[in-house]
Design an enzyme around this catalytic site. Structure first.
Site, mmCIF file in Angstrom:
data_model
loop_
_atom_site.group_PDB
_atom_site.id
_atom_site.type_symbol
_atom_site.label_atom_id
_atom_site.label_comp_id
_atom_site.label_asym_id
_atom_site.label_seq_id
_atom_site.Cartn_x
_atom_site.Cartn_y
_atom_site.Cartn_z
ATOM 1 C CG HIS A 250 -1.950 2.088 -1.965
ATOM 2 N ND1 HIS A 250 -2.097 0.727 -2.105
ATOM 3 C CD2 HIS A 250 -2.284 2.376 -0.676
ATOM 4 C CE1 HIS A 250 -2.492 0.211 -0.945
ATOM 5 N NE2 HIS A 250 -2.607 1.186 -0.066
ATOM 6 C CD GLU B 248 -3.078 6.005 1.417
ATOM 7 O OE1 GLU B 248 -3.347 5.497 0.312
ATOM 8 O OE2 GLU B 248 -3.539 5.555 2.485
#
Length: 598
Positions: free
Chosen positions: A396, A393
């Site tokens: 990202h 994550e």
């Protein structure tokens, strides 16, 4: 009597483990003030309709649209993330509902833009760009609209298609209602001998069970239940494909695959080469993997229900969040000090919402917009898998950070084709680091198997899905309808081809196609395989200390959507129009198999 540990309420979580949403708006009043402001901007947008041929009007529209869009994105991020903090909080749910419904109004208000750009006399856009240097920034976006002109219909035809959009989406909605709401599964007996109701969520655990009878029963129960609805699922999927084929013909594409790939300037050869390359390498990689897994599990026969069981058990570790941050940073060292500095700033400055709390949305994601932090939602549970999720994550979010720092608003997002590359690159770097530093034989074996499984499920499995999509679309396009039995036959033959002679392809697996929601989003799944292959290439280049590999990779992270995804990746050093990235991924898979066997 044991005391039951209850999930903490949000106010019991330490502030340092919560994202700083108040950096967007201090309170709901500030939110409402911005909502008024955006409504004022949106009310002015309609004034530009019919005026794009006039000097300066196109530039003025872009500037006003950006002002409105940037505020609206902030409102959406704030409302959604407040809502996700506590899904039981009515105040936040109302806020979310309000902004979601207003977003639809905003989309309607600017819907005239593309049709009117396409209706302009030829040469108008080029002339305006020459006359107004400020408009030059929008040239790529405008050319992207203009290149779709041969596939845009008349205003009345477009209106007609828009009017039946709900009907065209019906097959996917029917699939969702049938599989999620109406279908129920019989009870099975779990590892402790208890009768439990089988669900899709529980199935994912039981199929990994060390007890072979449990995983076999879960497998046969799940797919036999799907089998009872074979004809309904077949009709839903056929209708979805027919709808997509219809739209591609109406829009004058050569075929449905072209209509899906062409808007992002992705050559059809990228898709077909992907399937061909995997087919060429199945025996030396996937079939060998099945053979080795069969040996390691010490089984006379390897069945489809044995595929997900871990080959080695590793005792659960309790990893504190602060230690997870250290582990991830160690793994990401090849990315350089500036990347690690951004990573640590994100941890220290409130990007991440770390722990579960009562009412918090499950799972994990990265969010945010041009004028906010790139936020990360976690539900950290102190396990090794949570460490990997943190790396993913943050991949990202740091991609978003670089993109927003280096691109104007209009190009600050990245395409779906590139969306999983940065997150997967982080995961690849982390697992390589964990394999290389691990001294404990069992644990090293566990890490190797983890990476093998990721490549098997993200590359080989998704390409099998992509091949299935290609076959069924071509069949329906050529006027050959497909029944439930036809789908089962195609699926069975693909499994035999992909897994080889050492796998018993149980008849129950023939219904697996009916479980896959992605088949209702045409030609979507291949991007998992391309994304992983690109990430693996970036990882190999950086770990191999190839000249300028890190700066090229960061150039990719900074590019946003300033060019088509193939070109953005190419500038980073990865050419997805060639088989090389996929072949390199298969080579990585084979090297891991060597390590596993040795």
């Amino acid at each position: 009597m044991d005391k039951i540990e209850k999930t903490k309420s949000r106010d019991m979580i330490e502030e340092k483990y919560k994202w700083k949403i108040d950096k967007i708006y201090k309170n709901n009043q500030a939110f409402e003030e911005d909502l008024k402001k955006v409504k004022n901007y949106v009310s002015q947008i309609g004034n530009f309709s019919g005026k794009f041929g006039e000097s300066t009007k196109l530039l003025e529209f872009y500037k006003l649209d950006e002002k409105a869009s940037r505020i609206l994105e902030k409102l959406l991020v704030y409302a959604h993330q407040r809502s996700d903090e506590d899904t039981g909080n009515n105040e936040f749910q109302i806020l979310r509902s309000k902004i979601d419904s207003y977003f639809s109004e905003f989309s309607s208000a600017e819907a005239f833009f593309i049709p009117e750009i396409l209706a302009l006399p030829e040469g108008t856009i080029e002339r305006e760009i020459k006359e107004l240097p400020e408009l030059k920034m929008y040239e790529f976006a405008l050319n992207d609209i203009l290149k779709m002109k041969p596939h845009i219909l008349s205003k009345s035809e477009e209106k007609l298609l828009a009017g039946v959009s709900d009907c065209l989406e019906a097959p996917g909605n029917i699939f969702s209602m049938l599989s999620n709401a109406d279908m129920t599964f019989p009870n099975i007996t779990d590892e402790d001998g208890k009768k439990v109701e089988l669900t899709e969520v529980k199935y994912s655990n039981y199929i990994k069970s060390k007890n072979r009878e449990v995983r076999k029963k879960a497998f046969t129960t799940l797919f036999n239940t799907y089998g009872k609805y074979k004809n309904t699922f077949a009709e839903a999927l056929s209708s979805s494909v027919k709808n997509f084929v219809f739209q591609s013909k109406v829009r004058k594409y050569n075929n449905s695959m072209e209509s899906s790939l062409m808007p992002n300037d992705i050559p059809v050869a990228v898709y077909t080469n992907l399937v061909a390359t995997i087919n060429d390498r199945l025996q030396a990689s996937m079939h060998r993997y099945v053979e080795i897994k069969k040996k390691l599990l010490n089984l006379d026969e390897l069945h489809m229900y044995d595929l997900y069981v871990p080959i080695v058990d590793v005792p659960k570790e309790h990893i504190e969040f602060e230690d997870a941050v250290k582990i991830v940073k160690e793994g990401l060292k090849p990315l350089g000090e500036d990347y690690l500095k951004i990573f640590q700033e994100g941890i220290d400055n409130g990007w991440v919402d770390v722990f579960e709390n009562k009412g918090k949305r499950g799972g994990a994601y990265s969010s945010g917009c041009y004028d906010t932090m790139p936020y990360v939602l976690l539900n950290y549970n102190y396990e090794l898998n949570d460490v990997s999720t943190l790396a993913h994550e943050m991949g990202h979010s740091i991609h978003s950070h670089y993109s927003r720092e280096n691109q104007p608003f209009i190009y600050s997002d990245y395409s779906l084709f590139c969306a999983e590359v940065a997150s997967t690159t982080n995961e690849c770097l982390l697992i390589n680091h964990l394999i290389n530093k691990e001294q404990n034989k069992e644990k090293k074996l566990y890490f190797i198997n983890q990476q093998l499984e990721q490549i098997r499920t993200t590359v080989f499995r998704q390409v099998m899905f992509a091949e299935f999509e290609k076959v069924i679309h071509e069949s329906i396009e050529n006027g050959s309808p497909l029944s439930g039995d036809d789908y089962c036959k195609i699926w069975h033959e693909l499994n035999v081809k992909y897994f080889g002679k050492n796998m018993v392809v149980d008849k129950e697996i023939d219904m697996e196609w009916a479980r896959i929601p992605h088949f209702y989003s045409d030609f979507y799944v291949y991007q998992y395989a391309t994304g992983y292959s690109a990430a693996n290439s970036f990882c190999n280049m950086m770990l191999g200390e190839e000249k300028d590999a890190v700066s090229k990779y960061k150039g990719f992270l900074k590019s946003g959507s300033s060019d088509y995804p193939i070109e953005v990746l190419k500038r980073g050093g990865v050419d997805m129009t060639t088989p090389k990235p996929l072949e390199d991924t298969i080579d990585t898979f084979n090297k891991l198999l060597d390590m596993l066997e040795n």
